[in-house]
Design a protein around this motif. Structure first.
Motif, mmCIF file in Angstrom:
data_model
loop_
_atom_site.group_PDB
_atom_site.id
_atom_site.type_symbol
_atom_site.label_atom_id
_atom_site.label_comp_id
_atom_site.label_asym_id
_atom_site.label_seq_id
_atom_site.Cartn_x
_atom_site.Cartn_y
_atom_site.Cartn_z
ATOM 1 N N UNK A 225 -24.498 -16.627 1.330
ATOM 2 C CA UNK A 225 -24.584 -17.668 0.693
ATOM 3 C C UNK A 225 -25.254 -17.539 -0.649
ATOM 4 N N UNK A 226 -24.772 -17.407 -1.909
ATOM 5 C CA UNK A 226 -25.015 -17.394 -3.356
ATOM 6 C C UNK A 226 -26.346 -18.094 -3.672
ATOM 7 N N UNK A 227 -26.787 -17.828 -4.892
ATOM 8 C CA UNK A 227 -27.887 -18.627 -5.339
ATOM 9 C C UNK A 227 -27.622 -19.847 -5.496
ATOM 10 N N UNK A 228 -28.715 -20.825 -5.066
ATOM 11 C CA UNK A 228 -28.443 -22.292 -5.144
ATOM 12 C C UNK A 228 -27.344 -22.956 -4.361
ATOM 13 N N UNK A 229 -26.812 -22.130 -3.372
ATOM 14 C CA UNK A 229 -26.088 -22.606 -2.508
ATOM 15 C C UNK A 229 -26.399 -23.722 -1.789
ATOM 16 N N UNK A 230 -25.793 -24.730 -1.431
ATOM 17 C CA UNK A 230 -25.965 -25.967 -0.571
ATOM 18 C C UNK A 230 -24.809 -26.090 0.403
ATOM 19 N N UNK A 231 -25.020 -26.773 1.449
ATOM 20 C CA UNK A 231 -23.733 -26.924 2.637
ATOM 21 C C UNK A 231 -22.777 -27.498 1.619
ATOM 22 N N UNK A 232 -21.746 -27.083 2.257
ATOM 23 C CA UNK A 232 -20.213 -27.532 1.731
ATOM 24 C C UNK A 232 -19.896 -26.511 0.318
ATOM 25 N N UNK A 233 -20.788 -25.936 -0.240
ATOM 26 C CA UNK A 233 -20.389 -25.166 -1.452
ATOM 27 C C UNK A 233 -19.657 -23.971 -0.959
ATOM 28 N N UNK A 234 -18.935 -23.102 -1.722
ATOM 29 C CA UNK A 234 -18.148 -21.953 -1.462
ATOM 30 C C UNK A 234 -19.278 -20.927 -1.116
ATOM 31 N N UNK A 235 -18.780 -20.057 -0.455
ATOM 32 C CA UNK A 235 -19.744 -18.833 0.195
ATOM 33 C C UNK A 235 -19.330 -17.584 -0.374
ATOM 34 N N UNK A 236 -19.945 -16.510 -0.154
ATOM 35 C CA UNK A 236 -19.502 -15.165 -0.617
ATOM 36 C C UNK A 236 -19.089 -14.190 0.530
ATOM 37 N N UNK A 237 -17.998 -13.544 0.322
ATOM 38 C CA UNK A 237 -17.615 -12.458 1.066
ATOM 39 C C UNK A 237 -18.617 -11.258 0.937
ATOM 40 N N UNK A 238 -19.196 -10.942 2.040
ATOM 41 C CA UNK A 238 -20.204 -9.666 1.800
ATOM 42 C C UNK A 238 -19.432 -8.396 1.577
ATOM 43 N N UNK A 239 -20.388 -7.846 0.500
ATOM 44 C CA UNK A 239 -19.864 -6.573 -0.188
ATOM 45 C C UNK A 239 -19.422 -5.460 0.974
ATOM 46 N N UNK A 240 -19.860 -5.480 2.087
ATOM 47 C CA UNK A 240 -19.451 -4.420 3.306
ATOM 48 C C UNK A 240 -18.088 -4.847 3.838
ATOM 49 N N UNK A 241 -17.549 -5.889 3.675
ATOM 50 C CA UNK A 241 -16.334 -6.190 4.203
ATOM 51 C C UNK A 241 -15.063 -5.794 3.278
#
Length: 194
Positions: A146-162
């Motif tokens: 989850x990125x900075x200031x993330x809240x439920x329903x916001x977009x998420x991040x794909x981890x760099x190791x994927x």
């Protein structure tokens, strides 16, 4: 000053509380719970119950001695020292460091997933604590961050190791990559999994 690191087993502390003597692991059971530890360097009977009444009264509830969570007594400050909770800049009337305001989130594996240490002079932010719990539960269930200031329903991040090819298979709803001056593609976003 001793303290715990993320991912380390949280000690199976045993202590007197407002609900009686507890062993932490028994209290937690197999569920993920947020444990807010309020350590009071005081005599149990004379201090914890008035604190419970004050907490309920402050929250506009009936001022009773019953709380939906236990408060731990630590009259000798042993737990405060063990958990790294003393605030060296704030002193009590005897010149002793007071306990900081701490939040520990412990997972079902009894390992510390998060700790937030506030100075004694600063109150906790419960909106942030709830946001963090949502993030921890989401990221434990799905391979996302989850990125900075993330809240439920916001977009998420794909981890760099994927790797990109694997990410495309996992995140079929699409991935947006933020273009950066470095040319690196580690800022990848996708819709929050449900």
């Amino acid at each position: 000053m001793p303290g715990l690191l993320l991912g380390e087993p949280f000690p199976n502390i045993e202590a007197d509380t407002t609900i009686g003597r507890i062993k932490l692991y028994d209290f937690l059971g197999d569920n993920r719970k947020v444990l807010l530890i309020l350590l009071l360097p005081c005599i149990f009977e004379k201090s914890l119950y008035p604190v419970s009444v004050d907490i309920n009264s402050y929250n506009c509830d009936e001022p009773t001695e019953t709380l939906p969570f236990p408060i731990i007594a630590d009259p000798k400050r042993e737990l405060a020292v063990q958990l790294g909770m003393l605030d060296p800049d704030e002193k009590d009337s005897q010149g002793m460091p007071v306990t900081a305001r701490c939040v520990f989130i412990i997972g079902p594996d009894k390992k510390m997933k998060l700790s937030i240490l506030y100075p004694a002079t600063t109150g906790r932010n419960f909106d942030e604590i709830l946001r963090v719990v949502d993030s921890l539960q989401l990221t434990a269930e799905h391979n996302v961050a989850t990125p900075v200031d993330w809240k439920p329903g916001d977009r998420v991040m794909v981890p760099p190791n994927v790797p990109e090819a694997e990410a495309a298979k996992i995140f079929t709803c699409g991935i947006f990559t933020k273009e950066l001056p470095s040319g690196k593609k580690y800022m990848r976003y996708t819709a929050q999994p449900h």
